[in-house]
Design an enzyme around this catalytic site. Structure first.
Site, mmCIF file in Angstrom:
data_model
loop_
_atom_site.group_PDB
_atom_site.id
_atom_site.type_symbol
_atom_site.label_atom_id
_atom_site.label_comp_id
_atom_site.label_asym_id
_atom_site.label_seq_id
_atom_site.Cartn_x
_atom_site.Cartn_y
_atom_site.Cartn_z
ATOM 1 N N HIS A 251 1.344 -1.397 -0.256
ATOM 2 C CA HIS A 251 0.466 -0.090 -0.043
ATOM 3 C C HIS A 251 0.559 1.510 0.120
ATOM 4 C CE1 HIS A 251 0.243 -0.055 4.601
ATOM 5 N NE2 HIS A 251 0.262 1.179 3.954
ATOM 6 N N ASP B 110 -0.094 -8.137 1.941
ATOM 7 C CA ASP B 110 0.116 -6.043 1.754
ATOM 8 C C ASP B 110 2.150 -5.985 1.604
ATOM 9 O OD1 ASP B 110 0.364 -3.298 1.765
ATOM 10 O OD2 ASP B 110 0.177 -3.702 3.723
ATOM 11 N N SER C 92 4.697 2.486 7.820
ATOM 12 C CA SER C 92 4.054 1.418 7.073
ATOM 13 C C SER C 92 5.464 0.674 6.053
ATOM 14 C CB SER C 92 2.839 2.123 6.516
ATOM 15 O OG SER C 92 1.882 1.368 7.105
ATOM 16 N N GLY C 93 5.264 -0.654 6.404
ATOM 17 C CA GLY C 93 6.337 -1.310 5.372
ATOM 18 C C GLY C 93 7.572 -1.679 6.854
#
Length: 276
Positions: free
Chosen positions: A83, A136, A233-234
Site C-alpha cells: 500500500h 500487503d 507502514s512497511g
C-alpha cells in the site's frame, strides 16, 4: 498459492522515470499506516536493515520525504508494504514519482551520514487486496547494493520466531503518540505475537480491513500502549533476529483491543529464512 522468494525478489519490475512536477503531497490514511507508540530511541548501528522510504517531491523535506519504512533482505532489495506504493498513499501513480529513494544507515532522517539510494524498480504482490489488506507486500530494487551486513534474514513456515506469545520488536520513524508527534529519529518498541483467533476477533471484517491469517499476523500489548502507528507502514517486526512481519494496518494506535496487523513474511516468502 504463495509465491517463492525468487519470484518476488527478481520478478518483473515497474521502472520509475522522471516526469513533470507532481501535485502537493497528500496525507496518508491512518488505517493503513503506522508509527512506534510507547517506544524508545533505536540505532541503525544495531539494526542496519531498517530503512526509510522517501520522496521529497511527494511528501516535502521536513522529514527528508519519509513516508514509509522498509527492510533490506538482499543487498539490492528492500521489502515494504504494497500500500506504500499505491496511488492512494502517493497521491499520484507510482510511475510519476520522480525521486523514490530509501534512506539507509541514518538514525535521524535529516541527520548526517548514511546513504540515500535511488529506487530503480518496484514489484507489488499481484494478489494484494486493498479491500482486506491481504498480501500487503512490495519489493524495491536499489540502484546500487548495500553491504551484506545490512541484510536481515526472513522467517519461513514453522519458524518459532512468529509463534503466538513470541516477543518481537517493531521499528519506525512514525508518530509516537497517535496525535501527529513525529520525532524524526528511529524508535522501537516491544510487542508480542498474538494468536490468530484474537486477531480475527479484533478484525472480523469491515471497511477497515479483514484479518486473513494466511498472509497476516498481529502483535501488540494486551494492556495497550505499545504499537506501530502513522508513518511506520512497511517497517519491520523482528523476533529472534529474523524478519517476521511488515507494518501493514490496524485501527488506532496502541489500543489493547485493536492490535497492529502485519504482513506475515513466513507465508509470502516460504523459501526464506531458517527454523529455530
Amino acid at each position: 498459492m504463495r509465491r517463492p522468494i525468487a519470484r518476488a525478489l527478481t520478478g518483473v519490475l515497474v521502472l520509475i522515470g522522471a516526469v513533470a512536477a507532481a501535485p502537493p503531497a497528500v496525507s496518508v490514511p491512518a488505517v493503513s499506516d503506522g508509527v512506534v507508540i510507547g517506544g524508545s530511541p533505536a540505532h541503525v548501528s544495531d539494526s542496519p536493515w531498517v530503512v526509510a522510504v522517501s520522496s521529497r517531491d511527494r511528501f516535502g523535506g521536513a522529514r527528508a520525504g519519509q513516508f514509509c519504512g522498509g527492510v533490506v533482505v538482499e543487498p539490492d532489495k528492500v521489502v515494504t508494504a504494497a500500500h506504500c506504493l499505491s496511488r492512494e498513499v502517493l497521491g499520484a501513480p507510482l510511475n510519476e514519482v520522480r525521486d523514490l529513494k530509501v534512506i539507509a544507515g541514518r538514525d535521524k532522517l535529516r541527520g548526517p551520514g548514511g546513504q540515500e539510494i535511488r529506487v530503480s524498480g518496484t514489484w507489488t504482490d499481484p494478489d494484494y487486496n486493498p479491500g482486506t489488506n491481504a498480501d500487503d507486500l512490495g519489493v524495491l530494487t536499489l540502484s546500487h547494493a548495500l553491504p551484506e551486513s545490512y541484510v536481515l534474514q526472513m522467517a519461513k513456515p514453522g519458524d518459532m520466531a512468529d509463534r503466538p506469545g513470541a516477543g518481537a520488536t517493531v521499528y519506525g520513524w512514525g508518530d509516537t503518540t497517535g496525535n501527529g508527534a513525529y520525532p524524526g529519529e528511529l524508535r522501537s518498541t516491544g510487542v508480542r505475537v498474538l494468536p490468530d483467533a484474537a486477531c480475527e476477533k479484533a478484525y472480523p471484517g469491515n471497511e477497515d480491513g479483514t484479518y486473513v491469517a494466511a498472509s497476516m499476523l498481529c502483535a501488540g500489548d494486551p494492556r495497550g500502549g505499545h504499537d506501530a502507528c502513522q508513518g511506520d507502514s512497511g517497517g519491520p517486526l523482528v523476533a529472534r533476529g529474523r524478519l517476521i512481519g511488515l507494518v501493514s494496518w490496524g485501527v488506532g494506535c496502541g489500543q489493547a483491543s485493536n492490535p497492529g496487523v502485519y504482513t506475515r513474511i513466513s507465508a509470502l516468502f516460504p523459501e526464506a529464512g531458517s527454523n529455530g
